[in-house]
Design a protein around this motif. Structure first.
Motif, PDB file in Angstrom:
ATOM      1  N   ALA A 102      37.630  32.014  63.170  1.00  0.00           N
ATOM      2  CA  ALA A 102      37.571  30.563  63.266  1.00  0.00           C
ATOM      3  C   ALA A 102      36.565  30.059  62.253  1.00  0.00           C
ATOM      4  O   ALA A 102      35.617  30.771  61.889  1.00  0.00           O
ATOM      5  N   GLU A 103      36.775  28.849  61.780  1.00  0.00           N
ATOM      6  CA  GLU A 103      35.785  28.176  60.942  1.00  0.00           C
ATOM      7  C   GLU A 103      35.291  26.979  61.728  1.00  0.00           C
ATOM      8  O   GLU A 103      36.090  26.244  62.306  1.00  0.00           O
ATOM      9  N   THR A 104      33.975  26.794  61.748  1.00  0.00           N
ATOM     10  CA  THR A 104      33.423  25.723  62.566  1.00  0.00           C
ATOM     11  C   THR A 104      32.161  25.144  61.953  1.00  0.00           C
ATOM     12  O   THR A 104      31.685  25.604  60.928  1.00  0.00           O
ATOM     13  N   ASP A 105      31.632  24.137  62.650  1.00  0.00           N
ATOM     14  CA  ASP A 105      30.385  23.515  62.228  1.00  0.00           C
ATOM     15  C   ASP A 105      29.211  24.107  63.016  1.00  0.00           C
ATOM     16  O   ASP A 105      29.395  24.946  63.896  1.00  0.00           O
ATOM     17  N   GLU A 106      28.024  23.642  62.704  1.00  0.00           N
ATOM     18  CA  GLU A 106      26.816  24.170  63.338  1.00  0.00           C
ATOM     19  C   GLU A 106      26.809  23.938  64.849  1.00  0.00           C
ATOM     20  O   GLU A 106      26.335  24.775  65.613  1.00  0.00           O
ATOM     21  N   ASP A 107      27.362  22.813  65.293  1.00  0.00           N
ATOM     22  CA  ASP A 107      27.386  22.498  66.726  1.00  0.00           C
ATOM     23  C   ASP A 107      28.119  23.565  67.539  1.00  0.00           C
ATOM     24  O   ASP A 107      27.723  23.866  68.661  1.00  0.00           O
ATOM     25  N   ALA A 108      29.198  24.116  67.006  1.00  0.00           N
ATOM     26  CA  ALA A 108      30.000  25.086  67.755  1.00  0.00           C
ATOM     27  C   ALA A 108      29.642  26.540  67.453  1.00  0.00           C
ATOM     28  O   ALA A 108      30.100  27.444  68.149  1.00  0.00           O
ATOM     29  N   TYR A 112      30.450  30.330  69.632  1.00  0.00           N
ATOM     30  CA  TYR A 112      31.089  31.548  69.143  1.00  0.00           C
ATOM     31  C   TYR A 112      30.137  32.742  69.220  1.00  0.00           C
ATOM     32  O   TYR A 112      30.545  33.845  69.594  1.00  0.00           O
ATOM     33  N   ARG A 113      28.867  32.540  68.877  1.00  0.00           N
ATOM     34  CA  ARG A 113      27.885  33.627  69.001  1.00  0.00           C
ATOM     35  C   ARG A 113      27.832  34.145  70.436  1.00  0.00           C
ATOM     36  O   ARG A 113      27.817  35.346  70.662  1.00  0.00           O
ATOM     37  N   SER A 114      27.793  33.236  71.398  1.00  0.00           N
ATOM     38  CA  SER A 114      27.706  33.642  72.804  1.00  0.00           C
ATOM     39  C   SER A 114      28.988  34.298  73.299  1.00  0.00           C
ATOM     40  O   SER A 114      28.983  34.959  74.336  1.00  0.00           O
ATOM     41  N   SER A 115      30.066  34.142  72.547  1.00  0.00           N
ATOM     42  CA  SER A 115      31.350  34.754  72.898  1.00  0.00           C
ATOM     43  C   SER A 115      31.598  36.037  72.106  1.00  0.00           C
ATOM     44  O   SER A 115      32.743  36.467  71.954  1.00  0.00           O
ATOM     45  N   ARG A 116      30.543  36.621  71.578  1.00  0.00           N
ATOM     46  CA  ARG A 116      30.555  37.918  70.875  1.00  0.00           C
ATOM     47  C   ARG A 116      31.232  37.875  69.506  1.00  0.00           C
ATOM     48  O   ARG A 116      31.717  38.884  69.007  1.00  0.00           O
ATOM     49  N   PHE A 117      31.269  36.704  68.871  1.00  0.00           N
ATOM     50  CA  PHE A 117      31.758  36.582  67.499  1.00  0.00           C
ATOM     51  C   PHE A 117      30.585  36.839  66.553  1.00  0.00           C
ATOM     52  O   PHE A 117      29.438  36.527  66.878  1.00  0.00           O
ATOM     53  N   THR A 118      30.884  37.370  65.384  1.00  0.00           N
ATOM     54  CA  THR A 118      29.914  37.450  64.299  1.00  0.00           C
ATOM     55  C   THR A 118      30.023  36.134  63.530  1.00  0.00           C
ATOM     56  O   THR A 118      31.125  35.725  63.148  1.00  0.00           O
ATOM     57  N   VAL A 119      28.907  35.457  63.324  1.00  0.00           N
ATOM     58  CA  VAL A 119      28.910  34.134  62.702  1.00  0.00           C
ATOM     59  C   VAL A 119      28.167  34.213  61.375  1.00  0.00           C
ATOM     60  O   VAL A 119      27.014  34.645  61.319  1.00  0.00           O
ATOM     61  N   VAL A 120      28.850  33.788  60.304  1.00  0.00           N
ATOM     62  CA  VAL A 120      28.289  33.835  58.954  1.00  0.00           C
ATOM     63  C   VAL A 120      28.408  32.453  58.316  1.00  0.00           C
ATOM     64  O   VAL A 120      29.481  31.833  58.362  1.00  0.00           O
ATOM     65  N   SER A 121      27.331  31.996  57.702  1.00  0.00           N
ATOM     66  CA  SER A 121      27.356  30.697  57.040  1.00  0.00           C
ATOM     67  C   SER A 121      28.234  30.734  55.797  1.00  0.00           C
ATOM     68  O   SER A 121      28.181  31.689  55.018  1.00  0.00           O
ATOM     69  N   LEU A 122      29.026  29.699  55.620  1.00  0.00           N
ATOM     70  CA  LEU A 122      29.822  29.518  54.404  1.00  0.00           C
ATOM     71  C   LEU A 122      29.122  28.556  53.446  1.00  0.00           C
ATOM     72  O   LEU A 122      29.662  28.214  52.397  1.00  0.00           O
ATOM     73  N   GLY A 123      27.946  28.090  53.858  1.00  0.00           N
ATOM     74  CA  GLY A 123      27.207  27.123  53.052  1.00  0.00           C
ATOM     75  C   GLY A 123      27.701  25.706  53.307  1.00  0.00           C
ATOM     76  O   GLY A 123      28.452  25.441  54.238  1.00  0.00           O
ATOM     77  N   GLU A 124      27.289  24.830  52.436  1.00  0.00           N
ATOM     78  CA  GLU A 124      27.648  23.421  52.558  1.00  0.00           C
ATOM     79  C   GLU A 124      29.026  23.220  51.939  1.00  0.00           C
ATOM     80  O   GLU A 124      29.159  22.890  50.762  1.00  0.00           O
ATOM     81  N   LYS A 125      30.044  23.426  52.731  1.00  0.00           N
ATOM     82  CA  LYS A 125      31.422  23.346  52.251  1.00  0.00           C
ATOM     83  C   LYS A 125      31.841  21.911  51.956  1.00  0.00           C
ATOM     84  O   LYS A 125      32.651  21.663  51.074  1.00  0.00           O
ATOM     85  N   TYR A 126      31.318  20.974  52.727  1.00  0.00           N
ATOM     86  CA  TYR A 126      31.544  19.547  52.524  1.00  0.00           C
ATOM     87  C   TYR A 126      30.168  18.916  52.368  1.00  0.00           C
ATOM     88  O   TYR A 126      29.192  19.419  52.930  1.00  0.00           O
ATOM     89  N   PRO A 127      30.050  17.817  51.640  1.00  0.00           N
ATOM     90  CA  PRO A 127      28.729  17.212  51.427  1.00  0.00           C
ATOM     91  C   PRO A 127      27.975  16.986  52.754  1.00  0.00           C
ATOM     92  O   PRO A 127      28.462  16.308  53.647  1.00  0.00           O
ATOM     93  N   GLY A 128      26.827  17.644  52.863  1.00  0.00           N
ATOM     94  CA  GLY A 128      25.972  17.488  54.038  1.00  0.00           C
ATOM     95  C   GLY A 128      26.440  18.222  55.278  1.00  0.00           C
ATOM     96  O   GLY A 128      25.867  18.051  56.349  1.00  0.00           O
ATOM     97  N   THR A 129      27.476  19.080  55.168  1.00  0.00           N
ATOM     98  CA  THR A 129      28.016  19.770  56.328  1.00  0.00           C
ATOM     99  C   THR A 129      28.125  21.266  56.067  1.00  0.00           C
ATOM    100  O   THR A 129      28.944  21.706  55.256  1.00  0.00           O
ATOM    101  N   GLU A 130      27.286  22.035  56.762  1.00  0.00           N
ATOM    102  CA  GLU A 130      27.369  23.484  56.678  1.00  0.00           C
ATOM    103  C   GLU A 130      28.500  23.965  57.584  1.00  0.00           C
ATOM    104  O   GLU A 130      28.661  23.485  58.703  1.00  0.00           O
TER     105      GLU A 130
END
Length: 146
Positions: A102-108, A112-130
């Protein structure tokens, strides 16, 4: 229990659930509705509890074994009770993928972390949105649990 709700996209409660899973913009909601309505290989399931749909999960296969979660949401009054994780576990049992992504924002990302997903930052894909890439390796996890 997960049930197919693609035919119920005209119901206000279903649209509201889907709206909570997209960027708050009518155009994003319209595109999400069309995604599930046009039979493009995307599936929309609702989580039914006591006759009400209290959550939804929308997804598609991106290759033979991997499923991408496009949308996931739970009604505000039912959040933090395990329904989101329950939908993921039911999806794993129903579709038997090798991985979920899944691809998501910081809020979600914490969900995903608590559901045993590995979470990796894609950086600021949209202006001001990691954005974050979330991956759950189902086959690897099953082997670890044996």
């Amino acid at each position: 229990m997960l049930v197919n709700i693609a035919s119920r996209l005209d119901e206000e409660a279903i649209r509201e659930l889907l709206e909570w899973s997209v960027f708050p913009d009518p155009e994003h909601l319209r595109r999400a509705v069309e995604l599930y309505r046009n039979g493009s290989g995307h599936t929309l399931l609702g989580y039914e509890s006591e006759g009400d749909i209290i959550g939804l999960i929308g997804y598609h296969r991106i290759d033979g074994g991997t499923i991408e979660i496009d949308h996931i949401s739970v009604t505000p009054e039912e959040r933090y009770k395990g329904y989101g994780r329950g939908m993921i576990l039911e999806l794993l049992a129903l579709e038997n993928p090798t991985a979920l992504v899944a691809e998501t924002d910081e809020d979600a990302a914490d969900f995903y972390r608590s559901s045993r997903f590995t979470v990796v930052s894609l950086g600021e894909k949209y202006p001001g949105t990691e954005r974050f890439r979330c991956t759950y390796e189902a086959a690897e996890t099953e082997e670890e649990d044996d």
